[in-house]
Design an enzyme around this catalytic site. Structure first.
Site, short mmCIF file in Angstrom:
data_model
loop_
_atom_site.label_atom_id
_atom_site.label_comp_id
_atom_site.label_asym_id
_atom_site.label_seq_id
_atom_site.Cartn_x
_atom_site.Cartn_y
_atom_site.Cartn_z
N HIS A 19 0.84 -1.21 0.00
CA HIS A 19 0.00 0.00 0.00
C HIS A 19 0.88 1.25 0.00
O HIS A 19 0.69 2.16 -0.82
CB HIS A 19 -0.91 -0.03 1.23
CG HIS A 19 -1.75 1.19 1.41
ND1 HIS A 19 -3.10 1.20 1.14
CD2 HIS A 19 -1.45 2.44 1.86
CE1 HIS A 19 -3.60 2.40 1.40
NE2 HIS A 19 -2.62 3.18 1.83
N GLU A 20 1.85 1.29 0.92
CA GLU A 20 2.73 2.46 1.00
C GLU A 20 3.64 2.56 -0.22
O GLU A 20 3.92 3.65 -0.71
CB GLU A 20 3.55 2.42 2.28
CG GLU A 20 2.75 2.67 3.54
CD GLU A 20 2.06 4.02 3.54
OE1 GLU A 20 2.60 4.98 2.93
OE2 GLU A 20 0.96 4.13 4.10
N HIS A 23 1.93 4.35 -2.97
CA HIS A 23 1.96 5.81 -2.83
C HIS A 23 3.28 6.37 -3.36
O HIS A 23 3.29 7.35 -4.11
CB HIS A 23 1.81 6.19 -1.35
CG HIS A 23 0.45 6.00 -0.79
ND1 HIS A 23 -0.70 6.43 -1.43
CD2 HIS A 23 0.03 5.47 0.39
CE1 HIS A 23 -1.75 6.15 -0.68
NE2 HIS A 23 -1.33 5.56 0.42
#
Length: 228
Positions: A19-20, A23
């Site tokens: 998820h990170e 980003h």
């Protein structure tokens, strides 16, 4: 700790790390090298794991649920936020920091939904079924919950990017205290009240309605028919 709990935590760590990373990768594609310079564009989980958010908080949730309801019904956590400089984000050479930050924010939930779809396809192979079920559910929960429209949740940052400027400024004012309010009301308060026999769990109740519907869609997309 049971094997099931360990599988849940492993699935959670993988999911929050990617998820990170999503980003950071989205920011890099839009011209911001902050995450790259910080060494965060890597699959090495040690670069992303937050000791509290990735390990301790999930353990607290697991132990709390085991002591109150006898099993782990849901899991949540987070990795260290990837550093992003909105002023470095560009599209076709033009700076649109607020709107492009919304794009960067959307990359995290989109990664989780993509991972849920991947888990559905891997179910066709028939190995590690329990882990893959946890993996699908955790990614759906992460993707859906992170769309909650309050900063610093991804949904809040998306809203800041698309709302008219006065409303966006007002909402952005919750950036610092927003995560504390979310964790207290949605996670900590239900566990505390459960110790006194009081039921208040809006997150689990909403997920109980939305998650089966989302899982059904994933199963249909990945060739499992009706999911039955």
């Amino acid at each position: 700790m049971s094997t099931g709990t360990l599988e849940v935590i492993l699935a959670l760590v993988i999911s929050v790390v990617l998820h990170e990373l999503a980003h950071g990768a989205a920011a890099r594609l839009l011209g911001d090298t902050t995450a790259q310079r910080a060494g965060r564009l890597t699959l090495n989980p040690l670069k992303h794991i937050d000791p509290f958010g990735s390990i301790l908080f999930p353990l607290i949730l697991a132990v709390g649920q085991l002591s109150t309801i006898g099993h782990v019904a849901f899991m949540y956590g987070w990795a260290k936020p990837v550093p992003v400089n909105p002023m470095e984000l560009r599209l076709n050479g033009a700076r649109h920091p607020r709107q492009l930050m919304a794009v960067v924010a959307a990359a995290g939930p989109l990664m989780n939904f993509a991972l849920a779809v991947l888990g559905g396809f891997l179910l066709n192979i028939g190995h590690s079924v329990d882990f893959l079920v946890y993996f699908i559910e955790i990614n759906l929960v992460l993707g859906l919950f992170n769309l909650f429209p309050m900063p610093p949740m991804d949904g809040g940052r998306i809203a800041v990017g698309v709302l008219p400027l006065p409303a966006a400024r007002w909402l952005a004012g919750f950036e610092r205290q927003g995560i504390i309010l979310v964790l207290l009301v949605i996670f900590i308060l239900p566990l505390v009240l459960a110790q006194f026999g009081l039921r208040f769990d809006p997150f689990q109740e909403s997920m109980g309605r939305i998650l089966p519907w989302a899982e059904q869609i994933i199963l249909q997309i990945t060739g499992h028919g009706s999911g039955n």
